[in-house]
Design an enzyme around this catalytic site. Structure first.
Site: not given
Ligand code: ATP
Length: 321
Positions: A33, A62, A150
């Site tokens: 995703l 994640k 953020d």
């Molecule tokens: N609950 C969800 N449902 C659908 N898609 C999601 C969900 N959570 C995250 N995504 C997808 O995954 C991508 C990456 O998630 P996210 O930005 O939360 O990751 P991160 O590693 O925490 O990023 P950051 O660098 O901002 O800390 C998001 O941009 C979105 O497209």
């Protein structure tokens, strides 16, 4: 809120999964995703019959790749376990075996606000502004206050109906807890980035978000967005030329020029460089509640087809409430 208190209030505490269980729940072939600095996000589904009694549902899993981010992981867990708000993403569960970290969320079908921003109609835009102001109000009301640090369209996810939910609490700060530094250049105030965050940092980000929603575009350099909106609309310090910033579809889906002027003024005020010139979150909520939708355009539904039409992004039904 403890697990027992959550159960009593009808809420379910996040489940502690095993990695082997999550591997089973990940869709096959893998459906990625997205990816961020914490790791990669995959789509998964929890089947109807599961040992925790969870309802069958689609989830986003994640997985921490790259460097280990235990502080962010713990902050995300502790906030999402203790706070409930309809516009905050739900944490279904997590996995932590000391070597690997993983977070499991409700699945948000429409992805981020960033990818949908150019297709929204005024009623939805207004809803997003109000919902996000209400979430920040709720976070700042906590004891000690939670500073999100953020707030930006990449951290707002949208469900089937394009309802927004705030996600990514890893960089949040609660009292003395949390990383010293946080935020994103441009959408966060410099004090958030340089480690002395106060609730006013979130007010700055709300301002940038409001302007971004009105302009219906995301600037790579968000500082430039603010300068652009100011340059296009301010005449002798007063907001005048709103049509230079707002795309036609907002003005044809119920946003009056008067409302647009008020919203731009609010956005610019929130994103003031000087902390003390920024309004309180209560004032923002009140101002947003005064913005309306032109009477004959009281309802708006966005659907899959509308997202891909160029001129008419809103299906507007007149007369419905
Ligand atoms: N609950 C969800 N449902 C659908 N898609 C999601 C969900 N959570 C995250 N995504 C997808 O995954 C991508 C990456 O998630 P996210 O930005 O939360 O990751 P991160 O590693 O925490 O990023 P950051 O660098 O901002 O800390 C998001 O941009 C979105 O497209």
């Amino acid at each position: 809120m403890t697990g027992a208190e959550m159960e009593r209030s009808g809420r379910r505490p996040p489940v502690k999964f095993l990695f082997s269980e999550l591997e089973e729940y990940e869709n096959q072939p893998p459906e990625k995703l997205g990816q961020g600095s914490f790791g990669v996000v995959f789509k998964g589904s929890i089947p109807e019959k599961n040992k925790w009694g969870l309802p069958a549902q689609e989830v986003a899993i994640k997985v921490n790749t790259g460097t280990k981010k235990k502080i962010e992981f713990n902050m995300e867990r502790s906030i999402l376990e203790s706070i409930e708000h309809k516009n905050i993403i739900k944490l279904v569960g997590f996995a932590d075996d000391n070597n690997r970290l993983c977070l499991v969320y409700e699945y948000m079908r429409r992805g981020t606000l960033k990818i949908n921003i150019s297709d929204l109609c005024w009623p939805k835009t207004l809803q997003i502004m109000r919902d996000m102001a209400s979430v920040i109000f709720h976070l700042h009301q906590q004891d000690p206050p939670i500073i999100f640090r953020d707030l930006k369209s990449e951290n707002i996810l949208m469900n089937e109906n394009f309802d927004p939910k705030l996600s990514d609490f890893g960089l949040a700060k609660r009292g003395k807890e949390g990383l010293k530094f946080g935020g994103t250049e441009g959408s966060s105030d410099v004090t958030a980035i340089h480690g002395s965050a106060t609730p006013l940092c979130d007010i700055y980000s709300i301002g940038i978000l409001i302007l971004e929603l009105l302009a219906q575009k995301v600037f790579r350099d968000r500082g430039k967005l603010l300068a652009w909106v100011r340059g296009e609309t301010l005449v002798k310090g007063k907001v005048r030329n709103v049509k230079r910033v707002l795309r036609k579809n907002l003005l044809t889906s119920g946003c009056t020029v008067k409302n647009a002027r008020r919203a731009i003024k609010l956005g610019i005020q929130c994103a003031s460089y000087k902390n003390n010139d920024r309004p309180t979150i209560q004032y923002i909520c009140k101002e947003l509640s005064k913005l309306g939708v032109m009477k004959s355009l009281t309802s708006c539904f966005l659907n899959f087809f509308d997202l891909f039409t160029i001129n008419c992004n809103c299906v507007i039904s007149t007369g419905a409430s």
